[in-house]
Write a protein that holds these residues in place. Sequence first.
Motif, PDB file in Angstrom:
ATOM      1  N   PHE A  36       0.819  -1.207   0.000  1.00  0.00           N
ATOM      2  CA  PHE A  36       0.000   0.000   0.000  1.00  0.00           C
ATOM      3  C   PHE A  36       0.858   1.265   0.000  1.00  0.00           C
ATOM      4  O   PHE A  36       0.534   2.249  -0.666  1.00  0.00           O
ATOM      5  CB  PHE A  36      -0.941   0.015   1.214  1.00  0.00           C
ATOM      6  CG  PHE A  36      -2.230  -0.726   0.989  1.00  0.00           C
ATOM      7  CD1 PHE A  36      -3.202  -0.204   0.149  1.00  0.00           C
ATOM      8  CD2 PHE A  36      -2.478  -1.946   1.604  1.00  0.00           C
ATOM      9  CE1 PHE A  36      -4.391  -0.876  -0.072  1.00  0.00           C
ATOM     10  CE2 PHE A  36      -3.661  -2.627   1.391  1.00  0.00           C
ATOM     11  CZ  PHE A  36      -4.620  -2.092   0.546  1.00  0.00           C
ATOM     12  N   LYS A  37       1.961   1.252   0.737  1.00  0.00           N
ATOM     13  CA  LYS A  37       2.831   2.421   0.772  1.00  0.00           C
ATOM     14  C   LYS A  37       3.474   2.679  -0.597  1.00  0.00           C
ATOM     15  O   LYS A  37       3.619   3.822  -1.015  1.00  0.00           O
ATOM     16  CB  LYS A  37       3.923   2.244   1.829  1.00  0.00           C
ATOM     17  CG  LYS A  37       3.427   2.361   3.258  1.00  0.00           C
ATOM     18  CD  LYS A  37       2.727   3.693   3.518  1.00  0.00           C
ATOM     19  CE  LYS A  37       3.632   4.886   3.365  1.00  0.00           C
ATOM     20  NZ  LYS A  37       2.920   6.172   3.615  1.00  0.00           N
TER      21      LYS A  37
ATOM     22  N   ILE B  87      -0.337   6.678  -7.321  1.00  0.00           N
ATOM     23  CA  ILE B  87      -1.486   7.549  -7.062  1.00  0.00           C
ATOM     24  C   ILE B  87      -1.981   8.267  -8.321  1.00  0.00           C
ATOM     25  O   ILE B  87      -3.182   8.337  -8.576  1.00  0.00           O
ATOM     26  CB  ILE B  87      -1.168   8.558  -5.945  1.00  0.00           C
ATOM     27  CG1 ILE B  87      -1.364   7.889  -4.577  1.00  0.00           C
ATOM     28  CG2 ILE B  87      -2.039   9.782  -6.016  1.00  0.00           C
ATOM     29  CD1 ILE B  87      -2.810   7.533  -4.261  1.00  0.00           C
ATOM     30  N   PRO B  88      -1.098   8.813  -9.176  1.00  0.00           N
ATOM     31  CA  PRO B  88      -1.613   9.522 -10.361  1.00  0.00           C
ATOM     32  C   PRO B  88      -2.395   8.634 -11.314  1.00  0.00           C
ATOM     33  O   PRO B  88      -3.172   9.135 -12.135  1.00  0.00           O
ATOM     34  CB  PRO B  88      -0.331  10.043 -11.038  1.00  0.00           C
ATOM     35  CG  PRO B  88       0.687  10.090  -9.954  1.00  0.00           C
ATOM     36  CD  PRO B  88       0.370   8.920  -9.078  1.00  0.00           C
TER      37      PRO B  88
ATOM     38  N   PHE C  39      -3.975   3.587   3.452  1.00  0.00           N
ATOM     39  CA  PHE C  39      -2.635   4.164   3.548  1.00  0.00           C
ATOM     40  C   PHE C  39      -2.316   4.502   5.000  1.00  0.00           C
ATOM     41  O   PHE C  39      -1.195   4.274   5.467  1.00  0.00           O
ATOM     42  CB  PHE C  39      -2.533   5.421   2.679  1.00  0.00           C
ATOM     43  CG  PHE C  39      -2.669   5.156   1.208  1.00  0.00           C
ATOM     44  CD1 PHE C  39      -2.260   3.946   0.668  1.00  0.00           C
ATOM     45  CD2 PHE C  39      -3.205   6.107   0.359  1.00  0.00           C
ATOM     46  CE1 PHE C  39      -2.375   3.689  -0.702  1.00  0.00           C
ATOM     47  CE2 PHE C  39      -3.322   5.872  -0.998  1.00  0.00           C
ATOM     48  CZ  PHE C  39      -2.913   4.657  -1.530  1.00  0.00           C
ATOM     49  N   ALA C  40      -3.296   5.064   5.721  1.00  0.00           N
ATOM     50  CA  ALA C  40      -3.086   5.386   7.135  1.00  0.00           C
ATOM     51  C   ALA C  40      -2.869   4.115   7.953  1.00  0.00           C
ATOM     52  O   ALA C  40      -2.012   4.067   8.846  1.00  0.00           O
ATOM     53  CB  ALA C  40      -4.285   6.167   7.671  1.00  0.00           C
ATOM     54  N   LEU C  41      -3.651   3.072   7.650  1.00  0.00           N
ATOM     55  CA  LEU C  41      -3.493   1.793   8.351  1.00  0.00           C
ATOM     56  C   LEU C  41      -2.128   1.187   8.045  1.00  0.00           C
ATOM     57  O   LEU C  41      -1.478   0.602   8.923  1.00  0.00           O
ATOM     58  CB  LEU C  41      -4.612   0.836   7.924  1.00  0.00           C
ATOM     59  CG  LEU C  41      -4.696  -0.508   8.659  1.00  0.00           C
ATOM     60  CD1 LEU C  41      -4.942  -0.288  10.141  1.00  0.00           C
ATOM     61  CD2 LEU C  41      -5.818  -1.358   8.075  1.00  0.00           C
ATOM     62  N   ALA C  42      -1.667   1.333   6.798  1.00  0.00           N
ATOM     63  CA  ALA C  42      -0.345   0.823   6.429  1.00  0.00           C
ATOM     64  C   ALA C  42       0.752   1.535   7.208  1.00  0.00           C
ATOM     65  O   ALA C  42       1.730   0.905   7.645  1.00  0.00           O
ATOM     66  CB  ALA C  42      -0.128   0.994   4.927  1.00  0.00           C
ATOM     67  N   ASP C  43       0.600   2.847   7.419  1.00  0.00           N
ATOM     68  CA  ASP C  43       1.584   3.593   8.208  1.00  0.00           C
ATOM     69  C   ASP C  43       1.696   3.019   9.617  1.00  0.00           C
ATOM     70  O   ASP C  43       2.801   2.830  10.141  1.00  0.00           O
ATOM     71  CB  ASP C  43       1.191   5.073   8.288  1.00  0.00           C
ATOM     72  CG  ASP C  43       1.440   5.802   6.979  1.00  0.00           C
ATOM     73  OD1 ASP C  43       2.308   5.353   6.210  1.00  0.00           O
ATOM     74  OD2 ASP C  43       0.760   6.812   6.731  1.00  0.00           O
TER      75      ASP C  43
ATOM     76  N   ALA D 138       9.717  -0.923   7.649  1.00  0.00           N
ATOM     77  CA  ALA D 138       9.249   0.458   7.823  1.00  0.00           C
ATOM     78  C   ALA D 138       9.997   1.447   6.944  1.00  0.00           C
ATOM     79  O   ALA D 138       9.416   2.410   6.428  1.00  0.00           O
ATOM     80  CB  ALA D 138       9.352   0.858   9.289  1.00  0.00           C
ATOM     81  N   HIS D 139      11.294   1.237   6.756  1.00  0.00           N
ATOM     82  CA  HIS D 139      12.107   2.219   6.027  1.00  0.00           C
ATOM     83  C   HIS D 139      12.273   1.889   4.547  1.00  0.00           C
ATOM     84  O   HIS D 139      12.957   2.628   3.830  1.00  0.00           O
ATOM     85  CB  HIS D 139      13.479   2.338   6.691  1.00  0.00           C
ATOM     86  CG  HIS D 139      13.417   2.768   8.124  1.00  0.00           C
ATOM     87  ND1 HIS D 139      12.966   4.015   8.502  1.00  0.00           N
ATOM     88  CD2 HIS D 139      13.712   2.108   9.273  1.00  0.00           C
ATOM     89  CE1 HIS D 139      13.005   4.122   9.815  1.00  0.00           C
ATOM     90  NE2 HIS D 139      13.449   2.978  10.306  1.00  0.00           N
ATOM     91  N   TRP D 140      11.655   0.797   4.088  1.00  0.00           N
ATOM     92  CA  TRP D 140      11.819   0.429   2.681  1.00  0.00           C
ATOM     93  C   TRP D 140      11.342   1.521   1.718  1.00  0.00           C
ATOM     94  O   TRP D 140      12.030   1.837   0.747  1.00  0.00           O
ATOM     95  CB  TRP D 140      11.116  -0.891   2.389  1.00  0.00           C
ATOM     96  CG  TRP D 140      11.351  -1.364   0.983  1.00  0.00           C
ATOM     97  CD1 TRP D 140      10.521  -1.233  -0.085  1.00  0.00           C
ATOM     98  CD2 TRP D 140      12.522  -2.002   0.476  1.00  0.00           C
ATOM     99  NE1 TRP D 140      11.076  -1.754  -1.215  1.00  0.00           N
ATOM    100  CE2 TRP D 140      12.317  -2.240  -0.898  1.00  0.00           C
ATOM    101  CE3 TRP D 140      13.726  -2.403   1.064  1.00  0.00           C
ATOM    102  CZ2 TRP D 140      13.259  -2.844  -1.695  1.00  0.00           C
ATOM    103  CZ3 TRP D 140      14.674  -3.022   0.254  1.00  0.00           C
ATOM    104  CH2 TRP D 140      14.443  -3.238  -1.106  1.00  0.00           C
ATOM    105  N   PRO D 141      10.161   2.144   1.946  1.00  0.00           N
ATOM    106  CA  PRO D 141       9.736   3.210   1.016  1.00  0.00           C
ATOM    107  C   PRO D 141      10.729   4.364   0.929  1.00  0.00           C
ATOM    108  O   PRO D 141      10.778   5.062  -0.080  1.00  0.00           O
ATOM    109  CB  PRO D 141       8.396   3.678   1.613  1.00  0.00           C
ATOM    110  CG  PRO D 141       7.887   2.489   2.362  1.00  0.00           C
ATOM    111  CD  PRO D 141       9.130   1.842   2.943  1.00  0.00           C
TER     112      PRO D 141
END
Length: 330
Positions: A90-91, A98-99, A113-117, A126-129
């Motif tokens: 999702f991240k 998104i576009p 997206f918020a739940l994924a955070d 956590a730091h992969w994105p």
Amino acid sequence: MDTILRYFEMLRFIPKEPESITTPDLLKKLQDLGYEVDIRTVQRDLNKLSSSGLFPFTSSDETKPLCWFWPKQSARMQFPLMSADEALTFKLVEQFLIPLLPLSVRAHLADYFALADGTLKHSPLAHWPDKVRTIPANQTLLPPQIDVEVLKVVYEALLKNRRFSAGYLRRDEAAKQYEVNPLGLMFRGNVAYLLATLWDYQDVKQLALHRFEQAILLDKAVTVPVDYDPDVYIASGEFDYPTAPDADIQLVVKISPWVRKHLSETPLSPDQQITALQDGYFRLQASVKDTLQLRWWLRGFGADIEVLEPDSLRQMFAETVRLLGKIYGM
């Protein structure tokens, strides 16, 4: 256990406002999953869960049957919990795709997206994105501004397979009003294009979204041209701007050693051939389409590429060199 699972399914089916779901519709969804329940059981379950204080969904008072929904500001509940792998997906969607998504889908995904955070916060992923980026291959340009209201109409037209009317500003003239028959979106760099036909013509046009203004959705169905295929259209080189209807050529160029290295790793075509010349340079031959994109690309190499064939292309570059000589006083 069946009761608990049924509760989970019911909570999952209830949407956020302004959307809602009626008790009979919930019953049908549960029965489709194999639960043997009646309308009274579903109503009793809904009343029990909503009044427990644990699940802040509610119902409308003025409708019959009752319509159930989660308040807009309530957090997304996921059963079972989102895994770290799913959260990472999702991240990455949020970061890169998104576009490409319809506006309604973007709004729906915001909760995920918020739940994924929250899920990734304590995960090794956590730091992969933060470690993945994409960059443009060409000179970076600022994206053009697209009218948000126009964008809503275009996306709705695509989703509902309906035409729309809009003003379109061409490069060489004032805005004109068109009836647009939308077929699909294509993103090239930071510019979004609508593939469409106009009125009842069959030829496909490329319309830059940022040049539309004052769009209105029409109650008129989209008609897809015979043999239209977006992949075939793109593969034909239309977005590279062919110089002629039949633009296939045998390109022969003289290239420097570093260009040989570059094009050996990323060939121009499957039949590309490179042979060494006596002066330390190389001869490259490849089957390509003569497009404006090819010409822009060749110019980018400057003196490291000399066009040998076809002669018409060589002459065009020779004329360009003469004009540049005049501009720079040489």
